[in-house]
Design a protein around this motif. Structure first.
Motif, mmCIF file in Angstrom:
data_model
loop_
_atom_site.group_PDB
_atom_site.id
_atom_site.type_symbol
_atom_site.label_atom_id
_atom_site.label_comp_id
_atom_site.label_asym_id
_atom_site.label_seq_id
_atom_site.Cartn_x
_atom_site.Cartn_y
_atom_site.Cartn_z
ATOM 1 N N ILE A 159 31.239 4.589 -1.244
ATOM 2 C CA ILE A 159 31.991 5.242 -0.295
ATOM 3 C C ILE A 159 31.412 5.181 1.101
ATOM 4 O O ILE A 159 32.229 5.032 2.007
ATOM 5 N N PHE A 160 30.252 5.451 1.219
ATOM 6 C CA PHE A 160 29.644 5.214 2.526
ATOM 7 C C PHE A 160 29.740 3.709 3.210
ATOM 8 O O PHE A 160 30.320 3.715 4.417
ATOM 9 N N ASP A 161 29.803 2.784 2.286
ATOM 10 C CA ASP A 161 30.190 1.368 2.584
ATOM 11 C C ASP A 161 31.703 1.143 3.441
ATOM 12 O O ASP A 161 31.937 0.719 4.238
ATOM 13 N N VAL A 162 32.542 2.090 2.469
ATOM 14 C CA VAL A 162 33.943 2.030 2.759
ATOM 15 C C VAL A 162 34.211 2.601 4.115
ATOM 16 O O VAL A 162 34.764 2.226 5.139
ATOM 17 N N GLU A 163 33.423 3.852 4.502
ATOM 18 C CA GLU A 163 33.493 4.462 5.475
ATOM 19 C C GLU A 163 33.237 3.767 6.784
ATOM 20 O O GLU A 163 33.813 4.149 7.888
ATOM 21 N N PHE A 176 44.318 7.568 8.400
ATOM 22 C CA PHE A 176 43.072 7.213 7.946
ATOM 23 C C PHE A 176 42.105 8.183 8.304
ATOM 24 O O PHE A 176 41.109 8.453 7.472
ATOM 25 N N ASP A 177 41.921 8.537 9.277
ATOM 26 C CA ASP A 177 41.049 9.430 9.732
ATOM 27 C C ASP A 177 41.097 10.792 9.157
ATOM 28 O O ASP A 177 40.033 11.357 8.725
ATOM 29 N N ARG A 178 42.102 11.302 8.803
ATOM 30 C CA ARG A 178 42.506 12.456 8.181
ATOM 31 C C ARG A 178 41.932 12.434 6.679
ATOM 32 O O ARG A 178 41.048 13.076 6.168
ATOM 33 N N ILE A 183 37.645 12.846 2.312
ATOM 34 C CA ILE A 183 36.373 12.157 1.580
ATOM 35 C C ILE A 183 35.074 12.542 2.193
ATOM 36 O O ILE A 183 34.281 12.969 1.165
ATOM 37 N N LYS A 184 35.064 13.103 3.475
ATOM 38 C CA LYS A 184 33.626 13.538 3.850
ATOM 39 C C LYS A 184 33.261 14.680 3.091
ATOM 40 O O LYS A 184 32.033 15.117 2.832
ATOM 41 N N VAL A 185 34.532 15.586 2.973
ATOM 42 C CA VAL A 185 34.341 16.982 2.623
ATOM 43 C C VAL A 185 33.750 16.985 0.985
ATOM 44 O O VAL A 185 32.905 17.499 0.674
ATOM 45 N N GLU A 186 34.300 16.002 0.102
ATOM 46 C CA GLU A 186 34.062 15.762 -1.058
ATOM 47 C C GLU A 186 32.542 15.343 -1.205
ATOM 48 O O GLU A 186 32.027 15.730 -2.307
ATOM 49 N N LEU A 377 42.727 0.660 -0.160
ATOM 50 C CA LEU A 377 41.351 0.977 0.074
ATOM 51 C C LEU A 377 40.832 2.458 0.301
ATOM 52 O O LEU A 377 39.905 2.912 -0.456
ATOM 53 N N VAL A 378 41.620 2.882 1.517
ATOM 54 C CA VAL A 378 41.417 4.357 1.621
ATOM 55 C C VAL A 378 41.678 5.082 0.651
ATOM 56 O O VAL A 378 41.137 6.079 0.260
ATOM 57 N N ASN A 379 43.036 5.141 -0.039
ATOM 58 C CA ASN A 379 43.482 5.779 -1.103
ATOM 59 C C ASN A 379 42.537 5.803 -2.222
ATOM 60 O O ASN A 379 42.174 6.999 -2.739
ATOM 61 N N ASN A 380 42.040 5.005 -2.728
ATOM 62 C CA ASN A 380 41.253 4.858 -3.719
ATOM 63 C C ASN A 380 39.815 5.162 -3.743
ATOM 64 O O ASN A 380 39.097 5.962 -4.505
ATOM 65 N N THR A 381 39.426 5.338 -2.198
ATOM 66 C CA THR A 381 38.140 5.805 -1.908
ATOM 67 C C THR A 381 38.277 7.464 -1.841
ATOM 68 O O THR A 381 37.359 7.891 -2.534
#
Length: 396
Positions: A159-163, A176-178, A183-186, A377-381
């Motif tokens: 997840i960190f790599d995708v971010e 994407f930013d939203r 993702i960051k919250v989770e 990619l973003v959705n699956n992350t």
């Protein structure tokens, strides 16, 4: 390829096909024979089950003075067993699945055998079997829980790599930013649970050091809890007990440890399947012995002494079996989360690799296909991040 080589290849293929067909015919034959043996052995299985209900479940004692009854019952039982074992041996030797759960029925056989042949010692042996079964299931659950924790730790790195990849892309959509914020919250929730677990693990270890392992429940729970603290925290959720467990002792330490392990759901006589029954089983009233041989000896001694005061051996066995079944149910739920996590992680890992070409690129130059790949990619992350916080309770 020459004519000779072609002919050799044809012969090899033909032999392989012929061998396969012969093997399939043989397997069909064994399955038919197994079906016949199954129909023949059904009466024996029913006979063993009836004896189990009569002499073990109901607690009816054999009339030891009636030698004819004892001899007849023993002979019938041994005949049933011989026929049953013959069926199981056939299935095993021919690699044909038996139409009965042999491991479960084997326990019924052992209990019936004890009740008929050694009625005076039957419950002691049943208690010992129940303890071993609990011990085995506890270990299985611990391994499964630790496996889930490791999968989640791996997910954090991906997840960190995708971010980093998405953040490097210029003029990316605000959507994407939203999603990255979600993702960051989770991810933060999961990491907070880990940090909380690390602190409580230390507290529980300190609490265990101040309690004798043989002092009934307190020492046993505090002694086991640290080993499970990390994966339990992220599998069942966490809840603060208000007071540091290391500052408590005896029953207070026990209650605090259980309250933390169960997310606050464990109170006297309370608790549901997930945070209650399962975690009560996890911490054990009888299964605490898995912490070590010395604890096992002291707990078993404690249990045997209190039988005369609190409950019968039969009730204790039933309770232990109920705890064991609870652990099995929870293990199945954890396995389900592991499968989900592995599946999304595997897909995301490949997608991330394919999208590395977009590192530090300008989104406005992307083709429709590029944009679709990045959106996926973003959705699956986001989906993988959501699984970080999924608990056993979420399945209830």
């Amino acid at each position: 390829m020459g004519f000779l080589e072609v002919m050799v290849l044809i012969v090899i293929v033909a032999c392989s096909i012929a061998g396969y067909i012969a093997n399939q015919k043989t397997r069909i034959l064994w399955k038919l024979k197994a079906e016949i043996k199954w129909r023949e052995v059904k009466d024996d299985i029913n006979g063993i089950s009836e004896m189990h209900e009569k002499y073990y479940e109901s607690g009816q004692k054999m009339k030891w003075m009636d030698k004819n009854l004892t001899k007849s019952t023993k002979n019938d039982f041994e005949t049933h067993i011989d026929r049953y074992n013959e069926y199981i041996d056939f299935c095993n030797s021919k690699r044909v699945p038996a139409k009965i759960d042999h491991n479960s029925f084997k326990i019924i056989i052992e209990e019936t055998e004890d009740a008929i042949l050694n009625p005076g010692d039957a419950l002691n042996k049943a208690l010992e079997r129940a303890q071993k079964e609990y011990d085995s299931e506890y270990k299985n659950l611990s391994i499964t829980g630790e496996k889930l924790l490791e999968e989640r730790k791996k997910s954090i790195y991906l997840i960190f790599d995708v971010e980093n990849l998405v953040n490097s892309i210029a003029k990316r959509p605000k959507s994407f930013d939203r999603k990255l914020s979600e993702i960051k919250v989770e991810k933060s929730k999961f990491q907070s649970s880990l940090e909380f677990a690390k602190k409580q693990k230390v507290n529980l270890e300190k609490g265990a050091a101040g309690i004798g392992a043989g002092v009934a429940a307190g020492g046993a729970v505090a002694g086991i809890a640290p080993t499970a603290a990390m994966w339990v925290a992220t599998t069942f959720g966490t809840a603060s007990t208000g007071t540091a467990i290391s500052a408590l002792s005896g029953a207070a330490a026990t209650n605090a440890a259980l309250a933390w392990l169960g997310g606050g759901a464990l109170t006297v006589g309370g608790g549901g399947m997930g945070a209650g029954q399962a975690l009560l089983a996890l911490a054990g009233p009888i299964g605490w012995g898995i912490a070590g041989t010395s604890v096992l000896a002291s707990v078993c001694l404690m249990v045997r002494k209190r039988f005369k005061i609190q409950e019968s051996k039969r009730d204790e066995i039933k309770r232990m079996k109920a705890f064991t079944e609870s652990l099995k149910e929870v293990e199945a739920k954890i396995e389900k989360i592991i499968v989900q996590t592995k599946s999304i992680y595997s897909d995301l890992l490949k997608q991330h690799k394919d999208c590395l070409i977009y590192q530090s690129a300008d989104y406005s130059t992307f083709s429709s296909e590029d944009k679709a790949k990045l959106a996926t990619l973003v959705n699956n992350t986001k989906s993988l991040a959501a699984l970080l916080g999924k608990t056993v309770e979420d399945d209830n």
